[in-house]
Design a protein around this motif. Structure first.
Motif, PDB file in Angstrom:
ATOM      1  N   ILE A 122      32.962  47.154  34.219  1.00  0.00           N
ATOM      2  CA  ILE A 122      34.333  46.739  34.509  1.00  0.00           C
ATOM      3  C   ILE A 122      34.293  45.381  35.203  1.00  0.00           C
ATOM      4  CG2 ILE A 122      36.453  47.287  35.755  1.00  0.00           C
ATOM      5  CD1 ILE A 122      34.035  50.081  34.957  1.00  0.00           C
ATOM      6  N   PHE A 123      35.053  44.437  34.658  1.00  0.00           N
ATOM      7  CA  PHE A 123      35.035  43.058  35.132  1.00  0.00           C
ATOM      8  C   PHE A 123      36.355  42.689  35.798  1.00  0.00           C
ATOM      9  CE2 PHE A 123      32.301  43.600  31.543  1.00  0.00           C
ATOM     10  CZ  PHE A 123      31.208  42.776  31.736  1.00  0.00           C
ATOM     11  N   GLU A 124      36.270  41.839  36.821  1.00  0.00           N
ATOM     12  CA  GLU A 124      37.444  41.185  37.404  1.00  0.00           C
ATOM     13  C   GLU A 124      37.416  39.719  37.005  1.00  0.00           C
ATOM     14  OE1 GLU A 124      37.767  41.468  41.599  1.00  0.00           O
ATOM     15  OE2 GLU A 124      37.297  43.597  41.686  1.00  0.00           O
ATOM     16  N   MET A 125      38.586  39.178  36.659  1.00  0.00           N
ATOM     17  CA  MET A 125      38.625  37.791  36.198  1.00  0.00           C
ATOM     18  C   MET A 125      40.034  37.234  36.368  1.00  0.00           C
ATOM     19  SD  MET A 125      37.617  36.453  32.397  1.00  0.00           S
ATOM     20  CE  MET A 125      37.593  34.711  31.985  1.00  0.00           C
ATOM     21  N   ASP A 126      40.132  35.935  36.652  1.00  0.00           N
ATOM     22  CA  ASP A 126      41.429  35.269  36.742  1.00  0.00           C
ATOM     23  C   ASP A 126      41.889  34.808  35.359  1.00  0.00           C
ATOM     24  OD1 ASP A 126      41.384  35.645  39.446  1.00  0.00           O
ATOM     25  OD2 ASP A 126      40.829  33.581  39.942  1.00  0.00           O
ATOM     26  N   ALA A 127      43.195  34.603  35.244  1.00  0.00           N
ATOM     27  CA  ALA A 127      43.788  34.213  33.962  1.00  0.00           C
ATOM     28  C   ALA A 127      43.770  32.709  33.723  1.00  0.00           C
ATOM     29  CB  ALA A 127      45.235  34.708  33.892  1.00  0.00           C
TER      30      ALA A 127
END
Length: 247
Positions: free
Chosen positions: A90-95
């Protein structure tokens, strides 16, 4: 198709970036899936995602919330979605392309190939790798991480980083309903609990590039939460024994 990799991107008024970031992630090798969690953006961000869902069926997912409820709560909702639906990474990332989508593959490899439980896209592991930020913000971010290191003892150079890959076992081991913070301190708290639980953490060097479209969500309130929240978090930790599912 095996549900393995889920990238979570919280959005609020990201209509200028959302189509491009979706296409960039969808174009990567490895069948990354995307979950956009939109806080009812008045600029129509969610509507753009809905249109693209026809193109990327079964790989592009959307949750629209009623209002702007904070970065942390968006990620927590995304983590719950990932666990329930059986994703393993599971990854967190900005748009806004401050995080390079190509680096998702490097974060994945750090976990899936090299065996780490949490991979952090780090701006400060090999110096200061930040592009287009004013010097005041670079210094604020850099010394904020130093401050977090000093207070918590975490051996992490980029404590506020928001570009990460978790193995699902980490998220299952943290009592997510007990996470206190909703702003950028959320990123610190999640790393702190991951570290206290004894999981293996790797910082992967990245180049962080400030957004060229849209508006930053950073505010004085968010910064204060991080500064003072770290002290409260450390004090609370003295009263807990860190075992999986008991944080």
């Amino acid at each position: 198709m095996k549900k393995e990799k889920l990238v979570i991107i919280p959005t609020f008024n990201e209509s200028e970036n959302i189509e491009d970031i979706i296409h960039a992630v969808m174009a990567l090798e490895g069948d990354f899936e995307l979950l956009i969690i939109d806080d009812n953006s008045p600029d129509g961000t969610a509507n753009q995602v809905k249109v693209l869902q026809h193109e990327f069926q079964d790989r592009l997912h959307l949750i629209v919330r009623k209002g702007k409820n904070g970065l942390g709560t968006a990620y927590l909702e995304g983590f719950h979605y990932a666990i329930v639906n059986g994703y393993h990474y599971i990854f967190e990332m900005d748009a806004d392309f401050s995080h390079n989508p190509q680096d998702l593959i490097r974060l994945y490899n750090a976990c899936a190939v090299d065996g780490y439980d949490l991979a952090i896209g780090s701006r400060y592991i090999t110096g200061v790798n930040v592009v287009n930020w004013p010097m005041t913000r670079v210094l604020m971010s850099f010394f904020a991480s130093k401050y977090v290191q000093m207070i918590t003892g975490m051996p992490i150079k980029d404590a506020t980083a928001g570009f990460k890959c978790y193995k699902v076992e980490v998220l299952k081991s943290i009592r997510l309903e007990k996470i206190k913070f909703v702003g950028y301190a959320f990123q610190i708290e999640m790393k702190f609990k991951t570290w206290k639980l004894g999981f293996k953490i790797k910082e992967v060097p990245i180049i962080f590039t400030d957004r060229t479209k849209g508006t930053s969500k950073m505010s004085t309130k968010i910064f204060k939460e991080a500064v003072f929240g770290v002290i409260h978090m450390k004090i609370r930790s003295w009263f807990f024994k860190y075992k999986p599912n008991q944080t």
